[in-house]
Design a protein around this motif. Structure first.
Motif, mmCIF file in Angstrom:
data_model
loop_
_atom_site.group_PDB
_atom_site.id
_atom_site.type_symbol
_atom_site.label_atom_id
_atom_site.label_comp_id
_atom_site.label_asym_id
_atom_site.label_seq_id
_atom_site.Cartn_x
_atom_site.Cartn_y
_atom_site.Cartn_z
ATOM 1 N N ALA A 60 0.840 -1.197 0.000
ATOM 2 C CA ALA A 60 0.000 0.000 0.000
ATOM 3 C C ALA A 60 0.871 1.241 0.000
ATOM 4 O O ALA A 60 1.979 1.248 0.561
ATOM 5 N N LEU A 61 0.375 2.298 -0.629
ATOM 6 C CA LEU A 61 0.981 3.620 -0.525
ATOM 7 C C LEU A 61 0.283 4.339 0.617
ATOM 8 O O LEU A 61 -0.950 4.455 0.628
ATOM 9 N N LEU A 62 1.066 4.842 1.583
ATOM 10 C CA LEU A 62 0.506 5.388 2.811
ATOM 11 C C LEU A 62 0.939 6.835 3.016
ATOM 12 O O LEU A 62 1.998 7.255 2.560
ATOM 13 N N GLU A 63 0.113 7.575 3.747
ATOM 14 C CA GLU A 63 0.415 8.975 4.038
ATOM 15 C C GLU A 63 -0.030 9.300 5.460
ATOM 16 O O GLU A 63 -1.116 8.889 5.894
ATOM 17 N N GLU A 64 0.815 10.038 6.187
ATOM 18 C CA GLU A 64 0.434 10.503 7.514
ATOM 19 C C GLU A 64 -0.445 11.740 7.364
ATOM 20 O O GLU A 64 -0.105 12.678 6.644
ATOM 21 N N GLU A 65 -1.585 11.719 8.056
ATOM 22 C CA GLU A 65 -2.528 12.838 7.947
ATOM 23 C C GLU A 65 -3.320 12.965 9.238
ATOM 24 O O GLU A 65 -3.970 12.016 9.674
ATOM 25 N N ASP A 66 -3.235 14.128 9.878
ATOM 26 C CA ASP A 66 -4.013 14.424 11.083
ATOM 27 C C ASP A 66 -3.820 13.359 12.162
ATOM 28 O O ASP A 66 -4.791 12.877 12.760
ATOM 29 N N GLY A 67 -2.580 12.980 12.408
ATOM 30 C CA GLY A 67 -2.300 12.023 13.471
ATOM 31 C C GLY A 67 -2.720 10.604 13.164
ATOM 32 O O GLY A 67 -2.855 9.783 14.077
ATOM 33 N N ALA A 68 -2.902 10.298 11.893
ATOM 34 C CA ALA A 68 -3.298 8.942 11.495
ATOM 35 C C ALA A 68 -2.527 8.552 10.243
ATOM 36 O O ALA A 68 -1.978 9.396 9.528
ATOM 37 N N ILE A 105 -9.113 -3.488 1.042
ATOM 38 C CA ILE A 105 -8.827 -2.174 1.621
ATOM 39 C C ILE A 105 -8.898 -1.130 0.518
ATOM 40 O O ILE A 105 -8.508 -1.373 -0.624
ATOM 41 N N LYS A 106 -9.413 0.065 0.877
ATOM 42 C CA LYS A 106 -9.628 1.101 -0.130
ATOM 43 C C LYS A 106 -8.857 2.366 0.207
ATOM 44 O O LYS A 106 -8.488 2.599 1.361
ATOM 45 N N ALA A 107 -8.632 3.173 -0.825
ATOM 46 C CA ALA A 107 -7.999 4.470 -0.614
ATOM 47 C C ALA A 107 -8.831 5.283 0.362
ATOM 48 O O ALA A 107 -10.062 5.316 0.268
ATOM 49 N N GLY A 108 -8.184 5.946 1.297
ATOM 50 C CA GLY A 108 -8.872 6.725 2.310
ATOM 51 C C GLY A 108 -9.048 5.998 3.626
ATOM 52 O O GLY A 108 -9.299 6.629 4.658
ATOM 53 N N ASP A 109 -8.945 4.664 3.615
ATOM 54 C CA ASP A 109 -9.014 3.908 4.874
ATOM 55 C C ASP A 109 -7.841 4.293 5.765
ATOM 56 O O ASP A 109 -6.730 4.536 5.283
ATOM 57 N N ARG A 110 -8.097 4.317 7.069
ATOM 58 C CA ARG A 110 -7.046 4.675 8.031
ATOM 59 C C ARG A 110 -6.712 3.466 8.895
ATOM 60 O O ARG A 110 -7.605 2.786 9.389
ATOM 61 N N ILE A 111 -5.420 3.220 9.054
ATOM 62 C CA ILE A 111 -4.985 2.080 9.869
ATOM 63 C C ILE A 111 -5.087 2.455 11.349
ATOM 64 O O ILE A 111 -4.500 3.450 11.790
ATOM 65 N N LEU A 112 -5.818 1.668 12.096
ATOM 66 C CA LEU A 112 -5.961 1.889 13.535
ATOM 67 C C LEU A 112 -4.965 1.054 14.338
ATOM 68 O O LEU A 112 -4.354 1.541 15.292
ATOM 69 N N SER A 113 -4.819 -0.204 13.951
ATOM 70 C CA SER A 113 -3.904 -1.091 14.683
ATOM 71 C C SER A 113 -3.513 -2.274 13.807
ATOM 72 O O SER A 113 -4.219 -2.613 12.849
ATOM 73 N N ILE A 114 -2.382 -2.875 14.149
ATOM 74 C CA ILE A 114 -1.937 -4.119 13.532
ATOM 75 C C ILE A 114 -1.609 -5.088 14.656
ATOM 76 O O ILE A 114 -0.775 -4.791 15.521
ATOM 77 N N ASP A 115 -2.297 -6.219 14.662
ATOM 78 C CA ASP A 115 -2.110 -7.216 15.728
ATOM 79 C C ASP A 115 -2.202 -6.556 17.100
ATOM 80 O O ASP A 115 -1.376 -6.794 17.994
ATOM 81 N N ASP A 116 -3.204 -5.678 17.244
ATOM 82 C CA ASP A 116 -3.511 -4.979 18.506
ATOM 83 C C ASP A 116 -2.471 -3.935 18.907
ATOM 84 O O ASP A 116 -2.537 -3.406 20.022
ATOM 85 N N GLU A 117 -1.531 -3.613 18.033
ATOM 86 C CA GLU A 117 -0.596 -2.514 18.298
ATOM 87 C C GLU A 117 -1.117 -1.259 17.602
ATOM 88 O O GLU A 117 -1.320 -1.241 16.388
ATOM 89 N N THR A 118 -1.297 -0.182 18.363
ATOM 90 C CA THR A 118 -1.843 1.059 17.824
ATOM 91 C C THR A 118 -0.903 1.644 16.771
ATOM 92 O O THR A 118 0.316 1.703 16.954
ATOM 93 N N ILE A 119 -1.492 2.109 15.666
ATOM 94 C CA ILE A 119 -0.727 2.690 14.567
ATOM 95 C C ILE A 119 -1.189 4.132 14.358
ATOM 96 O O ILE A 119 -2.353 4.389 14.037
ATOM 97 N N ASN A 120 -0.257 5.076 14.563
ATOM 98 C CA ASN A 120 -0.554 6.487 14.317
ATOM 99 C C ASN A 120 0.309 7.087 13.214
ATOM 100 O O ASN A 120 -0.019 8.150 12.683
ATOM 101 N N ASN A 121 1.417 6.429 12.886
ATOM 102 C CA ASN A 121 2.350 7.010 11.929
ATOM 103 C C ASN A 121 3.214 5.905 11.307
ATOM 104 O O ASN A 121 3.069 4.727 11.643
ATOM 105 N N GLN A 122 4.102 6.319 10.421
ATOM 106 C CA GLN A 122 4.964 5.364 9.737
ATOM 107 C C GLN A 122 5.879 4.628 10.717
ATOM 108 O O GLN A 122 6.171 3.438 10.538
ATOM 109 N N ALA A 123 6.351 5.325 11.752
ATOM 110 C CA ALA A 123 7.225 4.678 12.733
ATOM 111 C C ALA A 123 6.494 3.544 13.445
ATOM 112 O O ALA A 123 7.063 2.467 13.672
ATOM 113 N N ASP A 124 5.215 3.762 13.791
ATOM 114 C CA ASP A 124 4.418 2.702 14.422
ATOM 115 C C ASP A 124 4.259 1.515 13.487
ATOM 116 O O ASP A 124 4.316 0.352 13.906
#
Length: 395
Positions: A314-322, A339-358
């Motif tokens: 996926a091509l991803l972008e950080e936007e408004d803390g997500a 998964i569609k364009a515009g969807d925001r990642i909340l967590s992966i395997d119960d680990e919270t995702i807010n940015n590329q580092a997460d």
């Protein structure tokens, strides 16, 4: 285990002694040769007679290098940060010296000094690797693929070897890069190394050559660039020297970028101003001139890439803390899952995702074929959106 798989390969690497009996220096530019037959000018004959010669019988292996390093209290081993083979060689040297010196510490440029307590906790087993990476803010501050360094950290944890965070906090070095040392507040200046030596003209000239290759868009003056380099080198030397003074029974291997070690004028000599010790410098590869004084040993490894990492596609972008999906690559796990364009990642395997580092923290140890669970938020007009869970097999 990754380490043992490469031991045989490492034993085939060649080692060049740069100081001592054998050396290679960059040849002088060719002089113009007249377009005529006959004897060459005497000056050219003299230059040919002084051509450096490398005795290929002097080559050895990394395994055979260890005894030559055994009498050194501090061994510096250089790296190009993104070269996996360089880090495997660093580990090979650490392992060989550890067998001779059980009281061995590892100094790492990779980690910044304020996060030392978390490295201590990781080595002792008090926290997990994932917790250590999050606590040290590894992917925000260093950003290199952690798999490059993981074998070294694993060995340190397995054998309870101290890992010393050498680097200065990036907030300090970035500010010096912008406004110089004179612009720091009193509180910030109190965090600087006790002494910053500017007397080495050759060091400054080499730094200037590096500066000339940097883009000029930032408008950063050379003096600020030089001060950042001095701050890095003095800070890392002071940190390592402090550990050695406090632990006189320990030897140390320092792993850092080759530019901080070459010619001995950066970290090595600045460490020796602070503590007396026998040292050796080992460089992995070198793109500049190869000449006496560059290092004690120059290694010539074959480049070895990291194993493939698991990918979402996926091509991803950080936007408004997500972290938002810009697009799914065709036929990728992202597209196949729905998964569609515009969807925001909340967590992966119960680990919270807010940015590329997460995201990198959640995926660094995943392989192609591994399955992960991703919670996504799909927004709709005039509604709070809908949370959706996808099971994805990485490619």
């Amino acid at each position: 285990m990754v380490v043992s798989q490469h031991t045989h390969c490492l034993s085939l690497f060649l080692v060049l002694m740069v100081t001592g009996g054998c050396s290679i220096v960059e040849s002088s530019p060719r002089e113009a040769v007249p377009a005529m037959h006959g004897a060459a000018p005497k000056q050219t004959e003299a230059a040919v007679g002084e051509t450096p010669v490398l005795d290929l019988n002097a080559y050895t292996t990394v395994e055979k290098l260890i005894p030559a390093l055994a009498g050194k209290r501090v061994v510096f081993v250089g790296e190009t940060h993104n070269r996996y083979d360089h880090h495997l060689i660093q580990l090979e040297i650490i392992r060989g010296l550890h067998q001779l010196h059980p009281q061995l510490a590892i100094g790492m440029e990779t980690f910044q000094q304020p996060f030392q307590p978390y490295l201590n906790d990781y080595v002792t087993g008090a926290i997990s690797e994932q917790e250590m990476l999050r606590a040290t803010e590894y992917y925000q501050r260093w950003r290199m693929d952690y798999r490059l360094y993981a074998p070294i950290l694993h060995y340190a944890r397995e054998h309870q070897l101290p890992v010393i965070a050498l680097n200065l906090p990036v907030e300090l070095t970035r500010k010096v890069g912008r406004i110089g040392l004179e612009g720091l507040t009193a509180a910030e200046r109190a965090r600087l190394p006790d002494e910053i030596d500017r007397s080495d003209a050759a060091y400054a000239e080499r730094i200037k050559e590096v500066f000339e290759y940097h883009p000029r868009g930032s408008g950063q003056p050379f003096e600020h660039f030089l001060e950042v380099q001095l701050l890095w080198d003095e800070g890392m030397a002071e940190r390592a020297a402090g550990f050695l003074q406090a632990n006189p029974d320990h030897h140390m291997v320092i792993v850092a970028g080759s530019g901080h070690l070459a010619y001995g004028s950066a970290i090595p000599r600045r460490l020796l101003r602070r503590v007396e010790a026998d040292t050796a410098i080992v460089l992995n590869s070198w793109e500049g001139s190869i000449e006496p004084g560059l290092a004690d040993y120059l290694l010539l490894p074959a480049e070895q890439p990291l194993p493939p990492a698991g990918k979402i596609g996926a091509l991803l972008e950080e936007e408004d803390g997500a972290l938002k999906v810009e697009a799914c690559i065709d036929d990728s796990p992202c597209a196949t899952a729905g998964i569609k364009a515009g969807d925001r990642i909340l967590s992966i395997d119960d680990e919270t995702i807010n940015n590329q580092a997460d995201l990198r923290l959640a995926l660094w140890d995943k392989l192609p074929g591994d399955t992960i669970s991703i919670d996504m938020l799909r927004k709709h007009w005039f509604t709070a959106g809908k949370t959706m869970t996808f099971e994805i097999t990485l490619e």
